[in-house]
Design a protein around this motif. Structure first.
Motif, mmCIF file in Angstrom:
data_model
loop_
_atom_site.group_PDB
_atom_site.id
_atom_site.type_symbol
_atom_site.label_atom_id
_atom_site.label_comp_id
_atom_site.label_asym_id
_atom_site.label_seq_id
_atom_site.Cartn_x
_atom_site.Cartn_y
_atom_site.Cartn_z
ATOM 1 N N ASN A 1 3.999 5.197 -5.715
ATOM 2 C CA ASN A 1 3.917 5.102 -7.169
ATOM 3 C C ASN A 1 2.889 6.075 -7.723
ATOM 4 O O ASN A 1 3.115 6.686 -8.762
ATOM 5 C CB ASN A 1 3.571 3.674 -7.602
ATOM 6 C CG ASN A 1 4.768 2.742 -7.489
ATOM 7 O OD1 ASN A 1 5.909 3.181 -7.397
ATOM 8 N ND2 ASN A 1 4.504 1.451 -7.490
ATOM 9 N N GLU A 2 1.760 6.205 -7.031
ATOM 10 C CA GLU A 2 0.743 7.152 -7.484
ATOM 11 C C GLU A 2 1.288 8.571 -7.488
ATOM 12 O O GLU A 2 1.059 9.333 -8.421
ATOM 13 C CB GLU A 2 -0.494 7.073 -6.591
ATOM 14 C CG GLU A 2 -1.346 5.849 -6.810
ATOM 15 C CD GLU A 2 -2.553 5.811 -5.887
ATOM 16 O OE1 GLU A 2 -2.960 6.883 -5.395
ATOM 17 O OE2 GLU A 2 -3.079 4.719 -5.666
ATOM 18 N N GLU A 3 2.024 8.898 -6.447
ATOM 19 C CA GLU A 3 2.615 10.239 -6.369
ATOM 20 C C GLU A 3 3.626 10.449 -7.493
ATOM 21 O O GLU A 3 3.634 11.500 -8.135
ATOM 22 C CB GLU A 3 3.293 10.420 -5.002
ATOM 23 C CG GLU A 3 3.753 11.835 -4.738
ATOM 24 C CD GLU A 3 4.289 12.012 -3.337
ATOM 25 O OE1 GLU A 3 5.296 12.725 -3.199
ATOM 26 O OE2 GLU A 3 3.699 11.447 -2.393
ATOM 27 N N ASP B 1 2.316 1.552 -3.457
ATOM 28 C CA ASP B 1 1.301 2.039 -4.389
ATOM 29 C C ASP B 1 1.087 3.535 -4.227
ATOM 30 O O ASP B 1 0.971 4.262 -5.209
ATOM 31 C CB ASP B 1 -0.023 1.299 -4.192
ATOM 32 C CG ASP B 1 0.046 -0.145 -4.677
ATOM 33 O OD1 ASP B 1 0.974 -0.464 -5.437
ATOM 34 O OD2 ASP B 1 -0.825 -0.944 -4.284
ATOM 35 N N ALA B 2 1.056 4.003 -2.982
ATOM 36 C CA ALA B 2 0.879 5.438 -2.732
ATOM 37 C C ALA B 2 2.069 6.208 -3.289
ATOM 38 O O ALA B 2 1.898 7.257 -3.906
ATOM 39 C CB ALA B 2 0.721 5.705 -1.241
ATOM 40 N N SER C 1 0.835 -1.206 0.000
ATOM 41 C CA SER C 1 0.000 0.000 0.000
ATOM 42 C C SER C 1 0.868 1.254 0.000
ATOM 43 O O SER C 1 0.560 2.223 -0.675
ATOM 44 C CB SER C 1 -0.962 0.001 1.175
ATOM 45 O OG SER C 1 -0.266 0.157 2.398
ATOM 46 N N LEU D 1 3.704 8.816 -10.374
ATOM 47 C CA LEU D 1 2.973 8.866 -11.635
ATOM 48 C C LEU D 1 2.326 10.230 -11.845
ATOM 49 O O LEU D 1 2.320 10.767 -12.954
ATOM 50 C CB LEU D 1 1.905 7.764 -11.677
ATOM 51 C CG LEU D 1 2.433 6.340 -11.818
ATOM 52 C CD1 LEU D 1 1.287 5.342 -11.702
ATOM 53 C CD2 LEU D 1 3.152 6.163 -13.143
ATOM 54 N N LYS D 2 1.801 10.809 -10.764
ATOM 55 C CA LYS D 2 1.202 12.139 -10.853
ATOM 56 C C LYS D 2 2.269 13.159 -11.235
ATOM 57 O O LYS D 2 2.050 14.010 -12.093
ATOM 58 C CB LYS D 2 0.566 12.510 -9.513
ATOM 59 C CG LYS D 2 -0.117 13.856 -9.501
ATOM 60 C CD LYS D 2 -0.721 14.163 -8.144
ATOM 61 C CE LYS D 2 -1.317 15.557 -8.103
ATOM 62 N NZ LYS D 2 -1.818 15.893 -6.775
ATOM 63 N N SER E 1 3.217 12.711 -14.824
ATOM 64 C CA SER E 1 2.151 13.246 -15.671
ATOM 65 C C SER E 1 2.213 14.769 -15.745
ATOM 66 O O SER E 1 2.080 15.358 -16.820
ATOM 67 C CB SER E 1 0.800 12.796 -15.123
ATOM 68 O OG SER E 1 -0.244 13.346 -15.877
#
Length: 106
Positions: A43-45, A40-41, A37, A47-48, A51
């Protein structure tokens, strides 16, 4: 001792070890879930952020293309103006030579 009794004694002796192994597997599963988890958090950051950077790069490229187009138009305009001025200079020099010749002739 009968074979069945030996098996029962062995199971009784091994029961705490099985229980500890099961508890360790449970803790490991929870740790893996927690790590996943957090990963993933993270990775999300990331990826953001990637982007956002891609968006900024695309905007910068579009702006650069626009500026390049403006610069090319300005270069063409200046080249045309330069050609006109060269033409005028050539004719003014020629007119000056003709005027000098006329003055010398008088």
């Amino acid at each position: 001792m009968a074979e069945a009794e030996k098996q029962i004694d062995l199971n009784v002796a091994l029961k705490p070890f099985y229980q500890r192994a099961s508890e360790a597997e449970d803790r490991l599963s929870r740790l893996e879930a927690t790590l996943a988890s957090k990963k993933d958090a993270g990775n999300e950051e990331l990826l953001k952020m990637v982007s956002e950077l891609q968006s900024k790069l695309e905007n910068a490229k579009a702006e650069q293309a626009s500026e390049h187009e403006k610069a090319m138009k300005e270069i063409q305009k200046l080249a045309a103006e330069n050609a006109k001025l060269q033409y005028r200079i050539t004719h003014l020099v020629q007119a000056l030579k003709e005027a000098d010749c006329k003055l010398e002739a008088k």
